[in-house]
Design an enzyme around this catalytic site. Sequence first.
Site, short mmCIF file in Angstrom:
data_model
loop_
_atom_site.label_atom_id
_atom_site.label_comp_id
_atom_site.label_asym_id
_atom_site.label_seq_id
_atom_site.Cartn_x
_atom_site.Cartn_y
_atom_site.Cartn_z
CD GLU A 35 -53.98 -44.61 9.40
OE1 GLU A 35 -55.05 -43.96 9.49
OE2 GLU A 35 -53.48 -44.93 8.30
CE LYS A 46 -50.36 -38.16 3.89
NZ LYS A 46 -50.04 -38.48 5.30
#
Length: 371
Positions: free
Chosen positions: A118, A75
Site C-alpha cells: 500500500e 494480507k
Amino acid sequence: MRVGCPKEIKNHEYRVGLTSGSVREYVAHGHEVLVEAGAGAGIGADDNAYRSAGATIAKTAGDVFAKSDMIVKVKEPQPGEWVQLREGQLLYTYLHLAPDPDQTRGLVDSGVTAIAYETVTDERGGLPLLAPMSEVAGRLAIQAGATALQRANGGRGVLLGGVPGVLPGRVAIIGGGVVGLNAAKMAVGLGADVTILDRSIPRLRQLDDIFNGRVHTRYSTVEALEEECFAADVVVGAVLIPGAAAPKLVTREMLSGMKKGSVLVDVAIDQGGCFETSHPTTHSDPTYEVDGIIHYCVANMPGAVPVTSAHALNNATLHYGLQLADKGLKALADDQNLRNGLNVHRGRITNRAVAEALGYELTEPRAAVAA
C-alpha cells in the site's frame, strides 16, 4: 532466491499471494517457488496447477516460512505468522501498520525486511499496488451497502435505484480517489442519487467531467459532511492518507442526525477507519448497529471475490516482486518507488506515517538499505 507463498489464514480470506501464472514468471527468472498445499483453492487453482507452473508444494505454512528467502502474501501476517519471520527474510504483502501496534511490534522484533504493497508508489505519485484492490473495494462497497440497506438485514428498506414514481436512494461518498470513483460508478449504474465529497478542487473537476453531471460533487467541510450524511441512505468512507491512520470524519454525535437504518460502509477500515464508531468486522459477521445506524466494516473486502481480486493484485505486484527476487535489497536501493514500500527493516521503522502514528523513531529508508 527461494520465494514462498503460504495460504492466507485471515477470516474468509480466499485470495492468494501468487497465482500459477505469477509462479511461472518467477521460475522463468531462475527462482525456486514454494507454495503451501491448498494455497490457491480459493481461486480454483489446485496444487497440480502450481506444480505445472514449476512450484514445489509444501505440506505446511511452517515449511514455507522456514525455507523461503522471500514471503509473498496478500494480507498482513497474523500473530502465528509474524513469529515465524526472521532477519534477512523479505516480506512482500499488504501491512497497514499505522493502526496495528501489535503487528508492528511483531515485525520489528522479527528483524524481517517488510515491503508494504500500500505504500509502493509510481512515477506519478500514485499507489499502483493498492489501486486494483481499491477498485474492487469501491465497487463492492455499493453492493454491500445496498444489501445492508434491505429491511431484513436491519436497514431502512430502500432500493438504491428506486422505481418509476419513487425517488432513488441517496449515496454520499467521502473521498474522490480510486475507491470513491469506483463506488460512484457502481452507485450511478444502479440509478442512485450520488454525491462525492473531496477537498481537492482539481479532483472534483475531474470527477464532474468523468460523470458528465450524473453525480453531484461537493467540497468537503464539516457542514457539508453533516448535510450529506444526514440526507444519505448509504455513506461510503473512502478516505486515504498513504500509510497513515485514516482521519475520523464522521463522529458518533453525527449519527443522531442520520436516518435510522441508513448504512455506513467504511472502506478505510484497514487504516483504522474514517468513522469514529467503526471497528473491523469479517465476511462471516459483516455488520453491526450503533445508535440505529448499520456499520459495514469488513477489513478484507476484496477477499469476497478472490478470483477477480487475486488476479488483479498479481497483475500489479508481479513487476516489483520480480525485482526483489532478482536483486534482493539492491532492488530497494535502485528503485525509489519500491523503496517507498519499505516499512520495516531489521528492527527499525522506515515509513514516516507509521513511525509518527505509533511513536517509533524513524529510520530513513535509503539510509536503512545502505546500512
